[in-house]
Write a protein that holds these residues in place. Sequence first.
Motif, PDB file in Angstrom:
ATOM      1  N   HIS A 541      54.790  73.480  32.230  1.00 26.02           N
ATOM      2  CA  HIS A 541      55.165  74.809  31.354  1.00 26.02           C
ATOM      3  C   HIS A 541      54.159  74.588  29.869  1.00 26.02           C
ATOM      4  CE1 HIS A 541      56.822  78.328  29.609  1.00 26.02           C
ATOM      5  NE2 HIS A 541      57.273  77.544  28.572  1.00 26.02           N
ATOM      6  N   LEU A 542      54.556  73.552  29.309  1.00 28.93           N
ATOM      7  CA  LEU A 542      53.806  73.366  28.132  1.00 28.93           C
ATOM      8  C   LEU A 542      52.472  73.241  28.265  1.00 28.93           C
ATOM      9  CD1 LEU A 542      56.324  70.726  26.632  1.00 28.93           C
ATOM     10  CD2 LEU A 542      55.779  72.886  26.058  1.00 28.93           C
ATOM     11  N   VAL A 543      51.834  72.944  29.282  1.00 29.57           N
ATOM     12  CA  VAL A 543      50.356  73.224  29.761  1.00 29.57           C
ATOM     13  C   VAL A 543      50.048  74.421  29.872  1.00 29.57           C
ATOM     14  CG1 VAL A 543      48.503  72.347  31.120  1.00 29.57           C
ATOM     15  CG2 VAL A 543      50.281  70.808  30.411  1.00 29.57           C
ATOM     16  N   ASP A 544      50.761  75.079  30.882  1.00 32.07           N
ATOM     17  CA  ASP A 544      50.399  76.543  31.322  1.00 32.07           C
ATOM     18  C   ASP A 544      50.530  77.492  30.120  1.00 32.07           C
ATOM     19  OD1 ASP A 544      49.913  75.413  33.888  1.00 32.07           O
ATOM     20  OD2 ASP A 544      52.069  76.216  34.591  1.00 32.07           O
ATOM     21  N   ALA A 545      51.543  77.224  29.187  1.00 30.85           N
ATOM     22  CA  ALA A 545      51.737  78.170  28.143  1.00 30.85           C
ATOM     23  C   ALA A 545      50.685  77.955  26.796  1.00 30.85           C
ATOM     24  CB  ALA A 545      53.043  78.166  27.602  1.00 30.85           C
ATOM     25  N   GLY A 546      49.880  77.006  27.106  1.00 30.66           N
ATOM     26  CA  GLY A 546      48.926  76.390  25.976  1.00 30.66           C
ATOM     27  C   GLY A 546      49.298  75.626  24.865  1.00 30.66           C
ATOM     28  N   TYR A 547      50.508  74.844  24.860  1.00 29.59           N
ATOM     29  CA  TYR A 547      50.934  73.943  23.751  1.00 29.59           C
ATOM     30  C   TYR A 547      50.321  72.884  24.110  1.00 29.59           C
ATOM     31  CZ  TYR A 547      55.061  76.991  23.257  1.00 29.59           C
ATOM     32  OH  TYR A 547      55.842  78.006  22.985  1.00 29.59           O
TER      33      TYR A 547
END
Length: 707
Positions: A541-547
């Motif tokens: 999620h942190l990758v997919d959300a651009g974090y």
Amino acid sequence: MTHPDASAAASVPVAEPRPVVRSHHGDDVEDRYEWLRAKDDAAVIAHLEAENAYTQQRTAHLEALRGRVFDEIKARTLETDLSVPTRRGDWWYYGRTVEGKQYGIQCRAPLASPDDWTPPELSPDAEVPGEQILLDGNVEAEGHEFFSLGSFEISTDGRLMLYGVDVAGDERYTVRVRDVISGEQLPDEIPGTFAGATFSPDGRFIVYTTVDDAWRPDTVWLHELGTPVEADAKLFHEPDERYWVGAGFTRSDRFLMIEVGSSITSEEWILDAADLRAEPRVVWPRSEGVEYESSHAVVGGEDVLFVLHNDGALDFELVRVAASDPSGERTVVIEHRPGHRLLGVSTFRDWGVVGYRRGGLARLGLLDYASGAVEELEFDEPLYAVGSGGNPEWAPPLLRIGYGSFITPGTVYDYEIATGELLLRKRQPVLGGYDPADYAQARVWAPATDGTRIPISLVWKRSFGEAGAEPRPLHLYGYGSYEHSIEPGFSVPRLSELDRGVVFAVAHVRGGGEMGRQWYEDGKLLAKRNTFTDFVDCARHLVDAGYTTPDRMVAEGGSAGGLLMGAVANLAPELFAGVLADVPFVDALTTILDPSLPLTVIEWDEWGDPLHDADVYAYMKSYSPYENVRTDAAYPKILAVTSLNDTRVLYVEPAKWVARLREVGADALLKCEMVAGHGGVSGRYNAWRERAFELAWLLDVLGVADA
């Protein structure tokens, strides 16, 4: 095996394969590195020393960065400081730290008057009138590489002091007694105790516990001062290897409570403090799967116990019973509310304090004995950690609490009961111009594979932009076992990451307690894999959300969180640039199969019993990191940190894991402290250097080592 050569660069240590076969439930498993368990074998020690030499060589380029991070931690810390004094009896008790000294100094100063409830504001540079030095850890540690204080208490009359010392890291403490008025050392000396020895209220006795061969505290003893240890009375013994024991006096000094517990079941026994040689009475007989804890109070002139329990109440219920007949009529004080996890109750003469979790955060509330109403203490930050502590008095007008957040340094308040006012006593000083407004914290939610929403806490420095605005280096931490919650607390060493642009995140995965008891139940036993997949889903999620991006993310966890690290490295090695595993429980199946190892039988309630249950065996084998090292994966860089004298997660687990990882070409390093235990090195400067070592490695992997 490769041995270090002082005249040349250390080569990659290669543990010699010595296969042994382990057979359970018709399954034969060849273990090539089990021989590393022989701690007294010179070849094992030589291998660990070779690992240390290799790790030192491979990280030599980080020496300057380690020095900078250590200096940053040191520069932000007020090295000569004092804690907020706590009132007990006729004295204010507090601790000192002194610049250049590793260990704390325990002190006290007399009250100004019997009505004095406002702690004196102490200054490191000013003399404290009437100060007495009770115990200087630096003096006690002289001549020892390791020093840990496991027991420390002053008798009710303020005359005697007991202290328990461990100088090896194996959590075996020797209790000694000193007359703090005269300075005389009493002849009483009790070796081999567990932590937490305590005086009886009259100061005549010491109550302490000892452990069995599996490091399980199993026996409570009564030592009468001035008598031989051999004559000590056995107050209670628990033969069932699934249970541990502990003991302590109620705040009222009215009773001694003997606590017996496993991961899922508890039982308490009560003794009148004025008659400690009597037979203890059971509060509630143990019932499999029922946990409870009780606290004494006096309501309407009657001795009562407030009992927090989960009998038919998943997130616990609070009831009141007569201390003379605990199994009699129960009066419900706080009824069970799903998702509103009651954590504990602490009773005083006129009111109580209830700790609970709601919405993923710990809360505190004042309990009115007459009405049963709970008044919650309110704070204005979206994420914070709070708890009561340092409240030894039976009838205080104030409640001492500790508070903090990712951006608010540790804070001590006194809550004034009569007015509801929070009185700021001290906030942890952070030197170098620290401003909380320069940092931000937030909580986001990641969708798990099964649709469950997993909370993720984030903290970052604002000058680098909002978290998620663009991919940034990210440090993802996780634990997820024993219903332990990772609280949003402050950390001085973490600032060295944040100030280099790193986002720090905590994945509050199932198996922890952040979202209530069901959150824990859904991450243990035959649901344990949820812990691992939740962490992977949070990372995705942190990758997919651009974090962040996979090449800019490092994962960290310790102990049971180290098991999490080993599992996610196998499940999704492509998601991480590095994995930092502290004292990692990575050979879980081997350990839990052997009931002779420290604490194994106790752990069956958490992980299952693979020795007697084929289904549990198969399930644990499917995720145990050492068992599942992959030959088809490109692993991230791995640093495993352990200690030779750790009695909770033996050094052999990461040693075997690293050897196995090297077989498949992984870039894995092992750092083993040769004189330390589960908590790592002792002494604050040593601890800072240890953390600086880990953070330098982490920053290097994230690509911000030169920031």
